[in-house]
Design an enzyme around this catalytic site. Structure first.
Site, PDB file in Angstrom:
ATOM      1  N   CYS A   2       0.833  -1.211   0.000  1.00 24.17           N
ATOM      2  CA  CYS A   2       0.000   0.000   0.000  1.00 24.17           C
ATOM      3  C   CYS A   2       0.869   1.263   0.000  1.00 24.17           C
ATOM      4  CB  CYS A   2      -1.006  -0.025   1.159  1.00 24.17           C
ATOM      5  SG  CYS A   2      -0.463   0.772   2.671  1.00 24.17           S
ATOM      6  N   CYS A   5       2.702   1.936   3.266  1.00 23.82           N
ATOM      7  CA  CYS A   5       3.801   0.979   3.460  1.00 23.82           C
ATOM      8  C   CYS A   5       5.003   1.401   2.617  1.00 23.82           C
ATOM      9  CB  CYS A   5       3.358  -0.440   3.099  1.00 23.82           C
ATOM     10  SG  CYS A   5       2.364  -1.242   4.381  1.00 23.82           S
ATOM     11  N   HIS A  44       1.545  -2.697   8.801  1.00 25.49           N
ATOM     12  CA  HIS A  44       0.286  -2.445   8.087  1.00 25.49           C
ATOM     13  C   HIS A  44      -0.921  -2.952   8.883  1.00 25.49           C
ATOM     14  CE1 HIS A  44      -2.336  -1.726   4.599  1.00 25.49           C
ATOM     15  NE2 HIS A  44      -3.030  -2.710   5.160  1.00 25.49           N
ATOM     16  N   ASN A  82     -10.263   8.282   9.871  1.00 23.99           N
ATOM     17  CA  ASN A  82     -11.406   7.910   9.042  1.00 23.99           C
ATOM     18  C   ASN A  82     -11.412   6.401   8.869  1.00 23.99           C
ATOM     19  OD1 ASN A  82     -12.109  10.633   8.666  1.00 23.99           O
ATOM     20  ND2 ASN A  82     -10.662  10.835   6.975  1.00 23.99           N
ATOM     21  N   HIS A  93      -4.492   2.125   5.096  1.00 25.53           N
ATOM     22  CA  HIS A  93      -3.439   1.840   6.082  1.00 25.53           C
ATOM     23  C   HIS A  93      -3.735   2.815   7.224  1.00 25.53           C
ATOM     24  CE1 HIS A  93       1.117   1.030   6.928  1.00 25.53           C
ATOM     25  NE2 HIS A  93       0.650   1.753   7.946  1.00 25.53           N
ATOM     26  N   HIS A  95      -4.211   5.510   9.747  1.00 24.22           N
ATOM     27  CA  HIS A  95      -3.499   6.781   9.940  1.00 24.22           C
ATOM     28  C   HIS A  95      -4.357   7.719  10.763  1.00 24.22           C
ATOM     29  CE1 HIS A  95      -5.752   6.965   6.139  1.00 24.22           C
ATOM     30  NE2 HIS A  95      -5.936   8.253   6.379  1.00 24.22           N
ATOM     31  N   HIS A  97      -4.966  11.674  11.462  1.00 22.26           N
ATOM     32  CA  HIS A  97      -4.721  13.058  11.052  1.00 22.26           C
ATOM     33  C   HIS A  97      -4.504  13.860  12.343  1.00 22.26           C
ATOM     34  CE1 HIS A  97      -6.384  12.525   6.870  1.00 22.26           C
ATOM     35  NE2 HIS A  97      -7.023  11.538   7.466  1.00 22.26           N
TER      36      HIS A  97
HETATM   37  P1  AMP Z   1      -7.973   9.499   4.414  1.00 24.91           P
HETATM   38  O1  AMP Z   1      -8.925  10.179   3.465  1.00 24.91           O
HETATM   39  O2  AMP Z   1      -8.364   9.607   5.861  1.00 24.91           O
HETATM   40  O3  AMP Z   1      -7.677   8.083   3.982  1.00 24.91           O
HETATM   41  O4  AMP Z   1      -6.629  10.331   4.327  1.00 24.91           O
HETATM   42  C1  AMP Z   1      -5.625  10.075   3.412  1.00 24.91           C
HETATM   43  C2  AMP Z   1      -4.710  11.278   3.462  1.00 24.91           C
HETATM   44  O5  AMP Z   1      -3.483  10.925   2.847  1.00 24.91           O
HETATM   45  C3  AMP Z   1      -5.251  12.496   2.694  1.00 24.91           C
HETATM   46  O6  AMP Z   1      -5.368  13.594   3.604  1.00 24.91           O
HETATM   47  C4  AMP Z   1      -4.205  12.749   1.624  1.00 24.91           C
HETATM   48  O7  AMP Z   1      -3.990  14.118   1.384  1.00 24.91           O
HETATM   49  C5  AMP Z   1      -2.971  12.068   2.215  1.00 24.91           C
HETATM   50  N1  AMP Z   1      -1.987  11.607   1.252  1.00 24.91           N
HETATM   51  C6  AMP Z   1      -2.199  10.878   0.127  1.00 24.91           C
HETATM   52  N2  AMP Z   1      -1.032  10.587  -0.484  1.00 24.91           N
HETATM   53  C7  AMP Z   1      -0.059  11.141   0.280  1.00 24.91           C
HETATM   54  C8  AMP Z   1       1.374  11.196   0.188  1.00 24.91           C
HETATM   55  N3  AMP Z   1       2.048  10.610  -0.822  1.00 24.91           N
HETATM   56  N4  AMP Z   1       2.055  11.861   1.140  1.00 24.91           N
HETATM   57  C9  AMP Z   1       1.399  12.456   2.162  1.00 24.91           C
HETATM   58  N5  AMP Z   1       0.066  12.427   2.315  1.00 24.91           N
HETATM   59  C10 AMP Z   1      -0.659  11.785   1.391  1.00 24.91           C
HETATM   60 ZN    ZN Z   2       0.228  -0.364   4.381  1.00 30.18          ZN
END
Ligand code: AMP
Ligand code: ZN
Length: 118
Positions: A2, A5, A44, A82, A93, A95, A97
């Site tokens: 992913c 990862c 992961h 989320n 994966h 995360h 915020h």
């Molecule tokens: P979510 O919608 O909660 O899955 O959040 C995914 C977050 O990942 C979004 O806020 C994107 O702006 C962020 N994102 C996607 N690709 C990258 C990346 N390569 N580096 C940093 N943030 C990213």
């Molecule tokens: Zn992952």
């Protein structure tokens, strides 16, 4: 593998804020607040709904470290994760915020009436 990862493995570059053996924090590529950092476990896990409580213990301390590194411990900040389709999760994966740097808005999250299920 992913997207996050690949970021953990440094196959995709990121702007790293904090890192230890188990967790990584980096700036969100599309910030929604003056400070918008993503804190993730290196292992992961699909989402919060699947995470082991032992990982969450370390995650909690790590998020607090990130907030302190960004000098937000007194001004305040927000932590959001989320989950799945309705939660709006785009990257599968786990995360968190970590948002701050200004007074954040708190608005309706859906067009459907908030009281309709009461
Ligand atoms: P979510 O919608 O909660 O899955 O959040 C995914 C977050 O990942 C979004 O806020 C994107 O702006 C962020 N994102 C996607 N690709 C990258 C990346 N390569 N580096 C940093 N943030 C990213
Ligand atoms: Zn992952």
């Amino acid at each position: 593998m992913c997207l996050f990862c690949k970021i953990v493995n440094k196959e995709i570059p990121s702007n790293i804020v904090a890192e230890n053996d188990d967790f990584l924090a980096f700036h969100d590529i599309n910030p929604k607040a003056p400070v918008h950092i993503l804190a993730i476990p290196k292992k992961h896990v699909d989402s919060f709904h699947e995470v082991d409580p032992t990982i969450m213990g370390g995650m909690t301390e790590f998020i607090k470290e990130v907030a302190e590194k960004m000098a937000m411990e007194n001004s305040g900040y927000r932590v959001i994760t989320n989950i799945g389709e309705n939660g709006g999760q785009e990257v599968k994966h786990l995360h968190f915020h970590v948002l701050g740097g200004a007074k954040l808005k708190w608005e309706h999250f859906s067009d459907s009436h908030p009281m309709e299920n009461f």
